[in-house]
Write a protein that holds these residues in place. Structure first.
Motif, PDB file in Angstrom:
ATOM      1  N   THR A 256       0.823  -1.198   0.000  1.00  0.00           N
ATOM      2  CA  THR A 256       0.000   0.000   0.000  1.00  0.00           C
ATOM      3  C   THR A 256       0.857   1.248   0.000  1.00  0.00           C
ATOM      4  O   THR A 256       2.046   1.205   0.338  1.00  0.00           O
ATOM      5  CB  THR A 256      -0.922   0.029   1.233  1.00  0.00           C
ATOM      6  OG1 THR A 256      -0.106   0.002   2.397  1.00  0.00           O
ATOM      7  CG2 THR A 256      -1.882  -1.133   1.250  1.00  0.00           C
ATOM      8  N   GLY A 257       0.259   2.340  -0.359  1.00  0.00           N
ATOM      9  CA  GLY A 257       0.915   3.642  -0.287  1.00  0.00           C
ATOM     10  C   GLY A 257       0.006   4.609   0.448  1.00  0.00           C
ATOM     11  O   GLY A 257      -1.210   4.531   0.345  1.00  0.00           O
ATOM     12  N   LEU A 258       0.601   5.501   1.193  1.00  0.00           N
ATOM     13  CA  LEU A 258      -0.167   6.489   1.950  1.00  0.00           C
ATOM     14  C   LEU A 258      -0.495   7.664   1.033  1.00  0.00           C
ATOM     15  O   LEU A 258       0.389   8.241   0.403  1.00  0.00           O
ATOM     16  CB  LEU A 258       0.651   6.954   3.149  1.00  0.00           C
ATOM     17  CG  LEU A 258      -0.069   7.636   4.277  1.00  0.00           C
ATOM     18  CD1 LEU A 258      -1.180   6.754   4.832  1.00  0.00           C
ATOM     19  CD2 LEU A 258       0.898   7.976   5.374  1.00  0.00           C
ATOM     20  N   LEU A 259      -1.772   7.997   0.934  1.00  0.00           N
ATOM     21  CA  LEU A 259      -2.228   9.109   0.093  1.00  0.00           C
ATOM     22  C   LEU A 259      -2.309  10.418   0.865  1.00  0.00           C
ATOM     23  O   LEU A 259      -2.017  11.487   0.340  1.00  0.00           O
ATOM     24  CB  LEU A 259      -3.608   8.802  -0.508  1.00  0.00           C
ATOM     25  CG  LEU A 259      -3.720   7.566  -1.376  1.00  0.00           C
ATOM     26  CD1 LEU A 259      -5.170   7.324  -1.766  1.00  0.00           C
ATOM     27  CD2 LEU A 259      -2.842   7.710  -2.609  1.00  0.00           C
ATOM     28  N   SER A 260      -2.755  10.349   2.115  1.00  0.00           N
ATOM     29  CA  SER A 260      -2.871  11.546   2.951  1.00  0.00           C
ATOM     30  C   SER A 260      -2.874  11.134   4.413  1.00  0.00           C
ATOM     31  O   SER A 260      -2.995   9.962   4.736  1.00  0.00           O
ATOM     32  CB  SER A 260      -4.159  12.317   2.630  1.00  0.00           C
ATOM     33  OG  SER A 260      -5.290  11.570   3.010  1.00  0.00           O
ATOM     34  N   GLY A 261      -2.746  12.144   5.261  1.00  0.00           N
ATOM     35  CA  GLY A 261      -2.820  11.884   6.691  1.00  0.00           C
ATOM     36  C   GLY A 261      -1.575  12.277   7.446  1.00  0.00           C
ATOM     37  O   GLY A 261      -1.583  12.352   8.666  1.00  0.00           O
ATOM     38  N   ARG A 262      -0.484  12.542   6.725  1.00  0.00           N
ATOM     39  CA  ARG A 262       0.734  13.000   7.390  1.00  0.00           C
ATOM     40  C   ARG A 262       0.910  14.500   7.195  1.00  0.00           C
ATOM     41  O   ARG A 262       1.951  15.050   7.505  1.00  0.00           O
ATOM     42  CB  ARG A 262       1.936  12.236   6.851  1.00  0.00           C
ATOM     43  CG  ARG A 262       1.784  10.739   7.128  1.00  0.00           C
ATOM     44  CD  ARG A 262       3.039  10.012   7.070  1.00  0.00           C
ATOM     45  NE  ARG A 262       3.900  10.567   8.105  1.00  0.00           N
ATOM     46  CZ  ARG A 262       5.141  10.205   8.292  1.00  0.00           C
ATOM     47  NH1 ARG A 262       5.672   9.284   7.544  1.00  0.00           N
ATOM     48  NH2 ARG A 262       5.870  10.750   9.238  1.00  0.00           N
ATOM     49  N   ASP A 263      -0.124  15.141   6.674  1.00  0.00           N
ATOM     50  CA  ASP A 263      -0.096  16.556   6.337  1.00  0.00           C
ATOM     51  C   ASP A 263       0.099  17.438   7.561  1.00  0.00           C
ATOM     52  O   ASP A 263      -0.418  17.142   8.633  1.00  0.00           O
ATOM     53  CB  ASP A 263      -1.410  16.984   5.665  1.00  0.00           C
ATOM     54  CG  ASP A 263      -1.919  15.971   4.666  1.00  0.00           C
ATOM     55  OD1 ASP A 263      -2.364  14.904   5.113  1.00  0.00           O
ATOM     56  OD2 ASP A 263      -1.865  16.243   3.471  1.00  0.00           O
ATOM     57  N   LEU A 264       0.781  18.517   7.378  1.00  0.00           N
ATOM     58  CA  LEU A 264       0.902  19.575   8.370  1.00  0.00           C
ATOM     59  C   LEU A 264       1.200  20.828   7.556  1.00  0.00           C
ATOM     60  O   LEU A 264       2.328  21.047   7.126  1.00  0.00           O
ATOM     61  CB  LEU A 264       2.012  19.278   9.372  1.00  0.00           C
ATOM     62  CG  LEU A 264       2.115  20.208  10.565  1.00  0.00           C
ATOM     63  CD1 LEU A 264       0.793  20.302  11.317  1.00  0.00           C
ATOM     64  CD2 LEU A 264       3.204  19.757  11.505  1.00  0.00           C
ATOM     65  N   ARG A 265       0.144  21.612   7.300  1.00  0.00           N
ATOM     66  CA  ARG A 265       0.283  22.694   6.329  1.00  0.00           C
ATOM     67  C   ARG A 265      -0.537  23.908   6.751  1.00  0.00           C
ATOM     68  O   ARG A 265      -1.682  23.773   7.159  1.00  0.00           O
ATOM     69  CB  ARG A 265      -0.161  22.137   4.980  1.00  0.00           C
ATOM     70  CG  ARG A 265      -0.535  23.053   3.927  1.00  0.00           C
ATOM     71  CD  ARG A 265      -0.969  22.414   2.606  1.00  0.00           C
ATOM     72  NE  ARG A 265      -1.820  21.251   2.716  1.00  0.00           N
ATOM     73  CZ  ARG A 265      -1.491  20.032   2.261  1.00  0.00           C
ATOM     74  NH1 ARG A 265      -0.338  19.804   1.701  1.00  0.00           N
ATOM     75  NH2 ARG A 265      -2.334  19.035   2.372  1.00  0.00           N
ATOM     76  N   ILE A 266       0.061  25.078   6.597  1.00  0.00           N
ATOM     77  CA  ILE A 266      -0.657  26.336   6.799  1.00  0.00           C
ATOM     78  C   ILE A 266      -1.471  26.559   5.528  1.00  0.00           C
ATOM     79  O   ILE A 266      -0.917  26.609   4.432  1.00  0.00           O
ATOM     80  CB  ILE A 266       0.310  27.516   7.012  1.00  0.00           C
ATOM     81  CG1 ILE A 266       1.181  27.286   8.248  1.00  0.00           C
ATOM     82  CG2 ILE A 266      -0.460  28.831   7.122  1.00  0.00           C
ATOM     83  CD1 ILE A 266       2.348  28.254   8.363  1.00  0.00           C
ATOM     84  N   THR A 267      -2.789  26.679   5.673  1.00  0.00           N
ATOM     85  CA  THR A 267      -3.632  26.841   4.487  1.00  0.00           C
ATOM     86  C   THR A 267      -4.207  28.245   4.337  1.00  0.00           C
ATOM     87  O   THR A 267      -4.531  28.647   3.225  1.00  0.00           O
ATOM     88  CB  THR A 267      -4.787  25.825   4.481  1.00  0.00           C
ATOM     89  OG1 THR A 267      -5.563  25.998   5.665  1.00  0.00           O
ATOM     90  CG2 THR A 267      -4.266  24.402   4.402  1.00  0.00           C
ATOM     91  N   GLU A 268      -4.339  28.982   5.452  1.00  0.00           N
ATOM     92  CA  GLU A 268      -4.901  30.333   5.382  1.00  0.00           C
ATOM     93  C   GLU A 268      -4.300  31.212   6.464  1.00  0.00           C
ATOM     94  O   GLU A 268      -4.036  30.743   7.567  1.00  0.00           O
ATOM     95  CB  GLU A 268      -6.409  30.320   5.615  1.00  0.00           C
ATOM     96  CG  GLU A 268      -7.236  29.654   4.551  1.00  0.00           C
ATOM     97  CD  GLU A 268      -8.707  29.653   4.926  1.00  0.00           C
ATOM     98  OE1 GLU A 268      -9.443  30.465   4.336  1.00  0.00           O
ATOM     99  OE2 GLU A 268      -9.083  28.864   5.815  1.00  0.00           O
ATOM    100  N   VAL A 269      -4.118  32.473   6.116  1.00  0.00           N
ATOM    101  CA  VAL A 269      -3.714  33.489   7.088  1.00  0.00           C
ATOM    102  C   VAL A 269      -4.596  34.710   6.843  1.00  0.00           C
ATOM    103  O   VAL A 269      -4.716  35.167   5.704  1.00  0.00           O
ATOM    104  CB  VAL A 269      -2.222  33.867   6.941  1.00  0.00           C
ATOM    105  CG1 VAL A 269      -1.865  34.992   7.900  1.00  0.00           C
ATOM    106  CG2 VAL A 269      -1.322  32.655   7.153  1.00  0.00           C
ATOM    107  N   HIS A 270      -5.230  35.198   7.894  1.00  0.00           N
ATOM    108  CA  HIS A 270      -6.064  36.393   7.790  1.00  0.00           C
ATOM    109  C   HIS A 270      -5.335  37.523   8.510  1.00  0.00           C
ATOM    110  O   HIS A 270      -5.160  37.475   9.731  1.00  0.00           O
ATOM    111  CB  HIS A 270      -7.447  36.150   8.412  1.00  0.00           C
ATOM    112  CG  HIS A 270      -8.242  35.154   7.639  1.00  0.00           C
ATOM    113  ND1 HIS A 270      -9.172  35.531   6.704  1.00  0.00           N
ATOM    114  CD2 HIS A 270      -8.222  33.806   7.635  1.00  0.00           C
ATOM    115  CE1 HIS A 270      -9.696  34.449   6.161  1.00  0.00           C
ATOM    116  NE2 HIS A 270      -9.138  33.389   6.709  1.00  0.00           N
ATOM    117  N   TRP A 271      -4.925  38.510   7.738  1.00  0.00           N
ATOM    118  CA  TRP A 271      -4.185  39.645   8.286  1.00  0.00           C
ATOM    119  C   TRP A 271      -5.166  40.593   8.967  1.00  0.00           C
ATOM    120  O   TRP A 271      -6.279  40.785   8.499  1.00  0.00           O
ATOM    121  CB  TRP A 271      -3.443  40.382   7.166  1.00  0.00           C
ATOM    122  CG  TRP A 271      -2.661  39.481   6.279  1.00  0.00           C
ATOM    123  CD1 TRP A 271      -2.934  39.193   4.982  1.00  0.00           C
ATOM    124  CD2 TRP A 271      -1.497  38.726   6.614  1.00  0.00           C
ATOM    125  NE1 TRP A 271      -2.004  38.311   4.493  1.00  0.00           N
ATOM    126  CE2 TRP A 271      -1.109  38.009   5.469  1.00  0.00           C
ATOM    127  CE3 TRP A 271      -0.746  38.583   7.776  1.00  0.00           C
ATOM    128  CZ2 TRP A 271      -0.004  37.157   5.449  1.00  0.00           C
ATOM    129  CZ3 TRP A 271       0.366  37.740   7.749  1.00  0.00           C
ATOM    130  CH2 TRP A 271       0.726  37.046   6.609  1.00  0.00           C
TER     131      TRP A 271
END
Length: 131
Positions: free
Chosen positions: A98-113
């Motif tokens: 098997t291969g991992l498709l997702s789940g190890r993510d750690l990502r900044i997706t939005e910043v509101h100034w």
């Protein structure tokens, strides 16, 4: 606790992004956290508040979104949610390739100034004319 190092990294990255744009503050930061990333959202929120003290992000809200762990089987092509602890055995063919498709993510997706500098008024300033 590694959540503090994650929080410090988020603060550093947001501050670096803010400098060129001239932002004066941050209201909210949204981060996606994979189910398999090993980051506890509540612990990250606690550390984030501490890491923001005295920075451009002081008082900013941290919003976390969970990303489920997903795996796929190379031989049969089936994809599934891995759950936690992760189930990496394909239910279709019982294969372990098997291969991992997702789940190890750690990502900044939005910043509101909270405030951006205002653009200069495009109207020319009249010069004082001498008679």
């Amino acid at each position: 606790m590694h959540e503090m190092s994650v929080a410090l990294s988020v603060v550093d990255q947001v501050e670096q992004a803010a400098r060129p744009g001239g932002a004066r503050g941050v209201r909210r930061v949204t981060v996606e956290i994979g189910e398999l990333a090993g980051v506890v959202p509540d612990a990250l929120a606690f550390c984030f508040e501490l890491a923001c003290a005295g920075t451009l992000l002081e008082g900013a809200e941290l919003v976390t979104r969970s990303v489920p762990g997903r795996a796929a089987c190379a031989p049969c092509g089936r994809a599934w949610d891995t759950g936690m602890p992760p189930d990496m055995i394909c239910a279709g063919c019982r294969g372990g390739a098997t291969g991992l498709l997702s789940g190890r993510d750690l990502r900044i997706t939005e910043v509101h100034w909270s405030a951006l500098p205002t653009a200069p008024d495009p109207t020319p300033v009249p010069r004082h004319q001498e008679n």
